[in-house]
Design an enzyme around this catalytic site. Structure first.
Site, mmCIF file in Angstrom:
data_model
loop_
_atom_site.group_PDB
_atom_site.id
_atom_site.type_symbol
_atom_site.label_atom_id
_atom_site.label_comp_id
_atom_site.label_asym_id
_atom_site.label_seq_id
_atom_site.Cartn_x
_atom_site.Cartn_y
_atom_site.Cartn_z
ATOM 1 N N ILE A 1 51.681 -36.897 14.859
ATOM 2 C CA ILE A 1 51.460 -35.708 14.032
ATOM 3 C C ILE A 1 50.589 -34.685 14.766
ATOM 4 C CG2 ILE A 1 50.332 -34.885 11.916
ATOM 5 C CD1 ILE A 1 51.266 -37.524 10.569
ATOM 6 N N ASP B 1 42.005 -36.190 22.607
ATOM 7 C CA ASP B 1 42.607 -37.504 22.389
ATOM 8 C C ASP B 1 41.912 -38.516 23.269
ATOM 9 O OD1 ASP B 1 44.584 -39.735 22.184
ATOM 10 O OD2 ASP B 1 45.767 -38.211 21.153
ATOM 11 N N ASP C 1 36.810 -39.626 22.547
ATOM 12 C CA ASP C 1 36.900 -40.538 21.408
ATOM 13 C C ASP C 1 36.125 -39.883 20.263
ATOM 14 O OD1 ASP C 1 36.679 -42.480 19.494
ATOM 15 O OD2 ASP C 1 36.189 -44.095 20.888
ATOM 16 N N ASN D 1 42.878 -34.826 12.787
ATOM 17 C CA ASN D 1 44.105 -35.618 12.636
ATOM 18 C C ASN D 1 43.961 -37.053 13.153
ATOM 19 O OD1 ASN D 1 47.206 -36.152 12.796
ATOM 20 N ND2 ASN D 1 46.485 -36.317 14.916
ATOM 21 N N TYR E 1 42.064 -48.660 5.004
ATOM 22 C CA TYR E 1 42.756 -47.429 5.421
ATOM 23 C C TYR E 1 42.838 -46.439 4.254
ATOM 24 C CZ TYR E 1 46.493 -44.294 6.970
ATOM 25 O OH TYR E 1 47.232 -43.180 7.309
ATOM 26 N N LYS F 1 41.148 -42.595 3.784
ATOM 27 C CA LYS F 1 41.950 -41.386 3.569
ATOM 28 C C LYS F 1 41.514 -40.669 2.288
ATOM 29 C CE LYS F 1 43.852 -41.388 7.233
ATOM 30 N NZ LYS F 1 43.966 -40.226 8.109
ATOM 31 N N THR G 1 56.373 -41.353 13.777
ATOM 32 C CA THR G 1 55.414 -41.221 14.887
ATOM 33 C C THR G 1 55.269 -42.565 15.596
ATOM 34 O OG1 THR G 1 53.493 -41.939 13.595
ATOM 35 C CG2 THR G 1 54.051 -39.587 13.487
ATOM 36 N N LEU H 1 52.677 -44.346 15.705
ATOM 37 C CA LEU H 1 51.936 -45.232 14.789
ATOM 38 C C LEU H 1 52.896 -45.965 13.853
ATOM 39 C CD1 LEU H 1 49.071 -46.077 13.671
ATOM 40 C CD2 LEU H 1 49.296 -44.191 12.068
HETATM 41 N N1 LIG Z 1 52.666 -41.511 10.549
HETATM 42 C C1 LIG Z 1 52.551 -41.500 9.246
HETATM 43 O O1 LIG Z 1 53.492 -41.863 8.516
HETATM 44 C C2 LIG Z 1 51.287 -41.016 8.596
HETATM 45 C C3 LIG Z 1 51.289 -40.910 7.202
HETATM 46 C C4 LIG Z 1 50.145 -40.441 6.573
HETATM 47 C C5 LIG Z 1 49.038 -40.090 7.308
HETATM 48 N N2 LIG Z 1 49.052 -40.205 8.656
HETATM 49 C C6 LIG Z 1 47.843 -39.822 9.371
HETATM 50 O O2 LIG Z 1 48.172 -38.914 10.384
HETATM 51 C C7 LIG Z 1 47.264 -39.049 11.470
HETATM 52 C C8 LIG Z 1 48.046 -39.224 12.763
HETATM 53 O O3 LIG Z 1 48.895 -40.349 12.631
HETATM 54 P P1 LIG Z 1 50.105 -40.609 13.638
HETATM 55 O O4 LIG Z 1 51.114 -41.360 12.859
HETATM 56 O O5 LIG Z 1 50.468 -39.360 14.321
HETATM 57 O O6 LIG Z 1 49.387 -41.616 14.657
HETATM 58 P P2 LIG Z 1 49.723 -41.952 16.211
HETATM 59 O O7 LIG Z 1 49.080 -43.263 16.490
HETATM 60 O O8 LIG Z 1 51.183 -41.818 16.422
HETATM 61 O O9 LIG Z 1 48.955 -40.812 17.001
HETATM 62 C C9 LIG Z 1 47.548 -40.732 16.831
HETATM 63 C C10 LIG Z 1 46.900 -40.108 18.035
HETATM 64 O O10 LIG Z 1 45.490 -40.110 17.772
HETATM 65 C C11 LIG Z 1 44.809 -40.641 18.896
HETATM 66 N N3 LIG Z 1 43.564 -41.277 18.479
HETATM 67 C C12 LIG Z 1 43.406 -42.388 17.715
HETATM 68 N N4 LIG Z 1 42.120 -42.666 17.562
HETATM 69 C C13 LIG Z 1 41.416 -41.727 18.251
HETATM 70 C C14 LIG Z 1 40.044 -41.513 18.498
HETATM 71 N N5 LIG Z 1 39.095 -42.333 18.026
HETATM 72 N N6 LIG Z 1 39.685 -40.438 19.243
HETATM 73 C C15 LIG Z 1 40.625 -39.607 19.748
HETATM 74 N N7 LIG Z 1 41.935 -39.790 19.576
HETATM 75 C C16 LIG Z 1 42.339 -40.839 18.823
HETATM 76 C C17 LIG Z 1 45.780 -41.626 19.530
HETATM 77 O O11 LIG Z 1 45.478 -41.850 20.897
HETATM 78 C C18 LIG Z 1 47.128 -40.909 19.316
HETATM 79 O O12 LIG Z 1 47.431 -40.039 20.387
HETATM 80 C C19 LIG Z 1 46.358 -40.235 11.140
HETATM 81 O O13 LIG Z 1 45.148 -39.763 10.617
HETATM 82 C C20 LIG Z 1 47.151 -40.972 10.081
HETATM 83 O O14 LIG Z 1 46.307 -41.691 9.202
HETATM 84 C C21 LIG Z 1 50.153 -40.674 9.321
#
Ligand SMILES: NC(=O)c1ccc[n+]([C@@H]2O[C@H](COP(=O)([O-])OP(=O)(O)OC[C@H]3O[C@@H](n4cnc5c(N)ncnc54)[C@H](O)[C@@H]3O)[C@@H](O)[C@H]2O)c1
Length: 280
Positions: A42, A61, A88, A115, A180, A184, A215, A217
């Site tokens: 995202i 990141d 981080d 994010n 989790y 949120k 994604t 994740l």
């Molecule tokens: N994918 C979904 O369906 C979904 C649904 C609801 C909410 N979200 C939220 O969206 C956000 C992004 O999710 P995503 O699915 O894109 O995840 P993802 O794992 O695909 O990407 C997350 C990115 O964040 C980076 N990251 C993680 N922890 C970090 C840290 N401590 N410092 C710096 N970078 C960090 C990772 O390296 C990665 O590049 C999250 O907050 C997640 O809770 C995702």
């Protein structure tokens, strides 16, 4: 310049209008956005949408390789530019330094997108250690609070915005994901409280609550199950469209919340869920 407004405009038109005009085109031209976790998923979708609108995008990141790859790809596509700042965000001191560095380098911050987040494997409360709760809260919630705290001095100057990427689990809950889902929900409480506090200072604060977005994740989660492909199909079917959302669809909502188009909206938890919560 009109050429650039259409979808799909690319670098091939640069020579016709000049590099500077190309770089200055778009609805976020001349403005700076910080995207945490912008290397993948995202966050990368948000970074891409803002870059397409001419922004200077700071990708924070902890995965430096992903951050650098995404930044170069987006800069090559233009018209905005993106740069990777490995960090981080669960480490507040490092996070603060990068925010200050971005502001010093580019002179302003117009939007912070909190994010970065993690979703640990599903566990019952009996099997969830307090260390795990602490780790999830640090990445998902503390970083959101810290990012807002450290960016606000800069956002006051630009009358900027904060967009927090929360989740539908904040309002619906999620089985065996209590750490989790509560992290949120904490983001939503923070969003509303900061909107009240910072609104009079010209800063708007909103949250986006996605349901299921395609994604890395999501795929990592599916890979922990017996049959990943049918799990992904089941998740896609939860939305009335029969598919998951894309990172760019969330990015476009973030862009709306970051521009004057949403000037009367603050403190809201925007449910971007493709109808997944309807028809109970
Ligand atoms: N994918 C979904 O369906 C979904 C649904 C609801 C909410 N979200 C939220 O969206 C956000 C992004 O999710 P995503 O699915 O894109 O995840 P993802 O794992 O695909 O990407 C997350 C990115 O964040 C980076 N990251 C993680 N922890 C970090 C840290 N401590 N410092 C710096 N970078 C960090 C990772 O390296 C990665 O590049 C999250 O907050 C997640 O809770 C995702």
């Amino acid at each position: 310049m009109e050429l650039l407004r259409g979808a799909g405009a690319g670098r091939d038109v640069v020579s016709e209008i000049g590099e500077w005009e190309y770089r200055m085109s778009g609805r976020f031209a001349g403005r700076v956005v910080i995207v945490t976790g912008g290397g993948k998923g995202i966050g990368a979708g948000c970074a891409a949408v803002f870059c397409q609108e001419g922004a200077r995008v700071a990708i924070l990141d902890r995965d430096a390789t992903a951050g650098t790859a995404t930044a170069s790809q987006l800069t090559a596509a233009g018209p905005g530019t993106a740069e990777s700042f490995p960090c981080d965000v669960a480490e507040p001191t490092a996070f603060r330094k990068i925010i200050d560095d971005v502001a010093a380098k580019w002179g302003r911050i117009d939007c912070l997108i909190n994010n970065a987040g993690i979703h640990p494997p599903a566990t019952t409360i009996d099997d969830t250690s307090l260390d795990m709760v602490d780790a999830v809260m640090r990445v998902n919630y503390l970083s959101t609070f810290a990012g807002a705290k450290f960016a606000v001095p800069y956002l006051r100057k630009t009358k900027g915005t904060i967009v927090n990427i929360s989740s539908m689990t904040a309002v619906l809950g999620q089985d065996r994901s209590s750490a989790y889902a509560s992290s949120k929900a904490a983001q939503v409480g923070l969003t509303k409280s900061l909107a009240i506090e910072l609104g009079p200072q010209g800063i708007r604060v909103n949250a986006i609550l996605p349901s299921n977005i395609d994604t890395p994740l999501m795929h990592e989660w599916a890979a922990t199950l017996d049959d990943p492909q049918s799990a992904l199909a089941r998740v896609a079917a939860l939305q009335v469209f029969g598919r998951m959302g894309t990172p760019e669809e969330i990015g476009r909502i973030a862009l709306f919340l970051a521009t004057e188009d949403s000037s009367f909206i603050t403190g809201q938890a925007i449910e971007a869920e493709g109808g997944a919560s309807l028809d109970y």
